[in-house]
Design a protein around this motif. Structure first.
Motif, PDB file in Angstrom:
ATOM      1  N   SER A  48      69.194 -10.037   7.795  1.00 22.39           N
ATOM      2  CA  SER A  48      68.082  -9.360   8.465  1.00 22.39           C
ATOM      3  C   SER A  48      68.623  -8.582   9.654  1.00 22.39           C
ATOM      4  N   PRO A  49      68.587  -7.238   9.590  1.00 23.41           N
ATOM      5  CA  PRO A  49      69.121  -6.451  10.703  1.00 23.41           C
ATOM      6  C   PRO A  49      68.242  -6.529  11.950  1.00 23.41           C
ATOM      7  N   ARG A  50      67.030  -7.086  11.798  1.00 20.28           N
ATOM      8  CA  ARG A  50      66.098  -7.177  12.935  1.00 20.28           C
ATOM      9  C   ARG A  50      66.758  -7.786  14.163  1.00 20.28           C
ATOM     10  N   MET A  51      67.589  -8.820  13.885  1.00 18.47           N
ATOM     11  CA  MET A  51      68.206  -9.567  14.974  1.00 18.47           C
ATOM     12  C   MET A  51      69.087  -8.665  15.863  1.00 18.47           C
ATOM     13  N   LEU A  52      69.628  -7.600  15.231  1.00 16.16           N
ATOM     14  CA  LEU A  52      70.532  -6.725  15.983  1.00 16.16           C
ATOM     15  C   LEU A  52      69.831  -5.489  16.531  1.00 16.16           C
ATOM     16  N   ASP A  53      68.627  -5.250  16.037  1.00 12.37           N
ATOM     17  CA  ASP A  53      67.882  -4.074  16.501  1.00 12.37           C
ATOM     18  C   ASP A  53      67.113  -4.401  17.786  1.00 12.37           C
ATOM     19  N   ILE A  54      67.825  -4.845  18.752  1.00 14.50           N
ATOM     20  CA  ILE A  54      67.215  -5.189  20.037  1.00 14.50           C
ATOM     21  C   ILE A  54      68.035  -4.518  21.139  1.00 14.50           C
ATOM     22  N   THR A  55      67.553  -4.603  22.360  1.00 15.52           N
ATOM     23  CA  THR A  55      68.293  -3.980  23.464  1.00 15.52           C
ATOM     24  C   THR A  55      69.568  -4.788  23.715  1.00 15.52           C
ATOM     25  N   PRO A  56      70.723  -4.130  23.610  1.00 16.98           N
ATOM     26  CA  PRO A  56      71.970  -4.871  23.855  1.00 16.98           C
ATOM     27  C   PRO A  56      72.061  -5.333  25.305  1.00 16.98           C
ATOM     28  N   GLU A  57      72.714  -6.463  25.497  1.00 16.45           N
ATOM     29  CA  GLU A  57      72.882  -7.019  26.842  1.00 16.45           C
ATOM     30  C   GLU A  57      73.585  -5.979  27.736  1.00 16.45           C
ATOM     31  N   PRO A  58      72.888  -5.459  28.765  1.00 19.15           N
ATOM     32  CA  PRO A  58      73.465  -4.335  29.547  1.00 19.15           C
ATOM     33  C   PRO A  58      74.749  -4.699  30.295  1.00 19.15           C
ATOM     34  N   LEU A  59      74.859  -5.951  30.739  1.00 13.96           N
ATOM     35  CA  LEU A  59      76.065  -6.331  31.492  1.00 13.96           C
ATOM     36  C   LEU A  59      77.311  -6.255  30.612  1.00 13.96           C
ATOM     37  N   ILE A  60      77.157  -6.673  29.358  1.00 15.78           N
ATOM     38  CA  ILE A  60      78.311  -6.639  28.432  1.00 15.78           C
ATOM     39  C   ILE A  60      78.655  -5.190  28.097  1.00 15.78           C
ATOM     40  N   VAL A  61      77.624  -4.395  27.847  1.00 10.34           N
ATOM     41  CA  VAL A  61      77.864  -2.980  27.523  1.00 10.34           C
ATOM     42  C   VAL A  61      78.596  -2.304  28.687  1.00 10.34           C
ATOM     43  N   ALA A  62      78.125  -2.580  29.913  1.00 15.69           N
ATOM     44  CA  ALA A  62      78.743  -1.946  31.090  1.00 15.69           C
ATOM     45  C   ALA A  62      80.192  -2.434  31.271  1.00 15.69           C
ATOM     46  N   LYS A  63      80.410  -3.716  31.018  1.00 19.52           N
ATOM     47  CA  LYS A  63      81.751  -4.288  31.229  1.00 19.52           C
ATOM     48  C   LYS A  63      82.799  -3.687  30.289  1.00 19.52           C
ATOM     49  N   PHE A  64      82.382  -3.433  29.042  1.00 21.20           N
ATOM     50  CA  PHE A  64      83.375  -3.000  28.053  1.00 21.20           C
ATOM     51  C   PHE A  64      83.258  -1.529  27.645  1.00 21.20           C
ATOM     52  N   THR A  65      82.437  -0.786  28.358  1.00 22.35           N
ATOM     53  CA  THR A  65      82.369   0.653  28.066  1.00 22.35           C
ATOM     54  C   THR A  65      83.311   1.369  29.028  1.00 22.35           C
ATOM     55  N   ASP A  66      84.465   1.707  28.527  1.00 25.71           N
ATOM     56  CA  ASP A  66      85.465   2.405  29.350  1.00 25.71           C
ATOM     57  C   ASP A  66      86.422   3.150  28.419  1.00 25.71           C
ATOM     58  N   ALA A  67      87.563   3.510  28.927  1.00 21.81           N
ATOM     59  CA  ALA A  67      88.489   4.310  28.118  1.00 21.81           C
ATOM     60  C   ALA A  67      89.254   3.476  27.086  1.00 21.81           C
ATOM     61  N   LEU A  68      89.127   2.165  27.158  1.00 20.12           N
ATOM     62  CA  LEU A  68      89.889   1.319  26.234  1.00 20.12           C
ATOM     63  C   LEU A  68      89.224   1.253  24.853  1.00 20.12           C
ATOM     64  N   LYS A  69      90.057   1.165  23.830  1.00 13.20           N
ATOM     65  CA  LYS A  69      89.544   1.001  22.467  1.00 13.20           C
ATOM     66  C   LYS A  69      89.245  -0.481  22.265  1.00 13.20           C
ATOM     67  N   ASN A  70      88.053  -0.795  21.797  1.00 10.89           N
ATOM     68  CA  ASN A  70      87.664  -2.184  21.600  1.00 10.89           C
ATOM     69  C   ASN A  70      87.769  -2.580  20.134  1.00 10.89           C
ATOM     70  N   ILE A  71      88.622  -3.572  19.875  1.00 10.02           N
ATOM     71  CA  ILE A  71      88.730  -4.114  18.520  1.00 10.02           C
ATOM     72  C   ILE A  71      87.981  -5.448  18.552  1.00 10.02           C
ATOM     73  N   LEU A  72      87.125  -5.645  17.585  1.00  8.71           N
ATOM     74  CA  LEU A  72      86.209  -6.789  17.638  1.00  8.71           C
ATOM     75  C   LEU A  72      86.420  -7.765  16.489  1.00  8.71           C
ATOM     76  N   PHE A  73      86.334  -9.038  16.818  1.00 11.53           N
ATOM     77  CA  PHE A  73      86.230 -10.090  15.796  1.00 11.53           C
ATOM     78  C   PHE A  73      85.010 -10.922  16.158  1.00 11.53           C
ATOM     79  N   VAL A  74      84.153 -11.185  15.186  1.00 11.85           N
ATOM     80  CA  VAL A  74      82.990 -12.060  15.422  1.00 11.85           C
ATOM     81  C   VAL A  74      83.006 -13.176  14.387  1.00 11.85           C
TER      82      VAL A  74
END
Lengths: 367, 155
Positions: free
Chosen positions: A154-180
């Motif tokens: 169900s994509p509903r769970m992800l169609d929400i406002t992303p946590e702004p603190l995390i977005v701000a922390k990792f939005t920069d010039a670095l390339k982010n590689i993710l594992f979940v």
């Protein structure tokens, strides 16, 4: 009519728990009595209101009981004692050898779960699995009439406002590689850390590896991973731990690529989550993952850490390749959106729910 | 090697290019490559642990090699262009200025870490000793119990 579900554990961020919630929603919409039962000791606090204790479970002839099976637990015994028609949904059991040395008690439970698997499947009324990979495993054990009901997404769970603190922390010039994913040995998180070491040291020092997922399932394995990151001198490996839905949406928002080096998965829901968020997915061709990917994204096998680092680099730096990957992932998402989940479920339950069988028959006749 | 992109097998073309570039990367040494830790004391040796107890033994042994941090210079990455050169230069100067304080703090922190490792090792040794003593006493008690049971049965 009651169609209840029994689970071994009920937790946030857990694919089985999410599937149970979605099934309950559908069943209640059909007018069935439907509750989720679980041992309170294995329920995360935020979900306590969503389920009932195992001891409160009761059944009568004519009811249906669905049991999500992925480990040996008390819940399976409750399920087997039920007077209802019994359906087991096999989510796969991680082979115990992955946990040897990291958690002996859990390894023993996994082993017990596997050793009971065939007998349990033989004394139930129907066996469902969430992937063809799981079905093949059961067939090799001599279990017949296995039906595949792919894991619900169900994509509903992800169609929400992303946590702004995390977005701000990792939005920069670095390339982010993710594992979940849960930090457990079969996920082979060390493979992505080793690949990232090559990527970060030899290809792009302006990069970061985000490892998101509960680290409580195998704390000794988690300790090993942290030690490995230290050995490889990688301050840009961020062990983020468990993420809330808003947190998870934020990690996918900032990710430039998602890498899954797991060697054993029944299906692997995070692949679909990443695809839904338009993050290019690179996954090992193992277990039920090819089914989850269904021809989308990038799949690999037989790559060492340097080659995996170079593959990640290609996906991040080749816009034409990335475009092709994203297009295939969007196509996969469209297919999933078009999935007739309720019809599939009705067909599977038709033998016990005559009203559905009649409706299906009428529809087929009409066509 | 096998690589599939969007359902198409790209092992030959993309895989070939990747293999070639990876081979060039593998030739890099020193600071240009990730640090190499001997397999004997590398973190991944923990995969060899056969049980929880064995893991703990391995873990504490590995901790011994990691309870201090070094004070060597580290590589400062540089962005391309004049701005990157200036920024990297500033970072290098700052590092030189802070180096003395960093060494002093490192000395103290490493001493504390080392003492903690000692404490864990002492605790483990003590626990093993106690376990062995208890085991011996249990063996003696079981032997005595079986002797008494046999005597009672004989009567």
């Amino acid at each position: 009519m009651n169609i209840h579900q029994i689970l071994a554990g009920f937790a946030d961020g857990d694919a089985i728990s999410h599937e149970a919630l979605q099934l309950r929603e559908i069943l209640r919409r059909w007018g069935c009595g439907s509750d989720i039962y679980c041992d309170p000791a294995t329920v995360s606090p935020s979900l306590r209101d969503e389920c009932r204790p195992l001891t409160a479970y009761s059944s009568k002839t004519g009811d249906i009981c669905l049991h999500h099976y992925g480990i040996n637990s008390l819940s399976t015994d409750f399920f087997l004692l039920s007077a209802a028609k019994k359906i087991i949904i096999y989510h796969n059991i991680t082979p115990a050898e992955y946990f040897g040395g990291f958690d002996d008690a859990l390894a023993a439970r996994l082993l017990a779960g596997r050793s009971r698997l065939r007998d349990i499947c033989r004394c139930v009324d129907a066996v469902w699995t969430v992937s063809h990979f799981n079905a093949a495993e059961l067939k090799s054990l001599g279990v017949d009439n296995v039906q595949v009901f792919p894991l619900l997404f169900s994509p509903r769970m992800l169609d929400i406002t992303p946590e702004p603190l995390i977005v701000a922390k990792f939005t920069d010039a670095l390339k982010n590689i993710l594992f979940v994913g849960r930090i457990v040995p079969n996920k082979r998180v060390e493979d992505v850390i080793k690949a990232f070491a090559w990527f970060n040291k030899t290809i792009n020092p302006y990069s970061r590896l985000l490892i998101v997922g509960s680290n409580r399932s195998a704390p000794r394995y988690y300790a090993m991973l942290r030690m490995l990151a230290g050995d490889l001198d990688l301050p840009n490996v961020c062990f983020e731990g468990f993420a809330s839905p808003a947190g998870l949406a934020a990690y996918y928002r900032v990710a430039d690529a998602y890498v899954c080096p797991s060697v054993h998965e029944g299906y692997c829901l995070p692949l679909l989550e990443a695809m839904h968020c338009d993050v290019p997915v690179i996954a090992r061709e193992a277990g039920g993952m090819p089914e989850a990917m269904d021809g989308a994204g990038v799949m690999y096998a037989g790559l060492d850490e340097v080659e995996l680092a170079e593959l990640i680099n290609r996906v991040l730096s080749d816009s034409e390749l990335a475009g092709k990957i994203i297009a295939s992932q969007r196509e996969r998402m469209q297919k999933l959106k078009a999935r007739q989940t309720e019809e599939e479920l009705k067909t599977l339950l038709a033998a016990w729910l005559p009203s559905f069988a009649t409706r299906s028959g009428e529809r087929e006749g009409g066509q | 090697m096998k690589i599939t992109v969007a359902g198409q097998d790209c092992t030959e073309k993309l895989g070939g290019e990747i293999r070639q570039k990876a081979a060039a990367l593998k030739k890099l040494t020193g600071r240009a490559a990730p640090p190499e830790v001997s397999a004997e004391i590398g973190a991944l040796v923990l995969h060899k642990a056969s049980s929880d107890a064995d893991y703990l033994d391995h873990f504490v042994r590995l901790l011994r090699y990691r309870d201090a941090f070094d004070t060597y210079d580290f590589d400062i990455p540089r962005r391309p262009g004049p701005f990157g050169t200036v920024l990297a230069g500033i970072k290098r100067v700052l590092w030189k200025l802070l180096r003395y304080q960093q060494d002093r703090i490192a000395f103290r922190q490493n001493m504390i870490n080392g003492l903690f490792t000692n404490a864990i090792e002492f605790e483990m040794a003590e626990r093993k000793k106690t376990d062995a003593e208890l085991g011996q006493r249990l063996d003696k008690a079981e032997a005595l119990l079986s002797k008494l049971t046999a005597e009672k049965m004989a009567k």
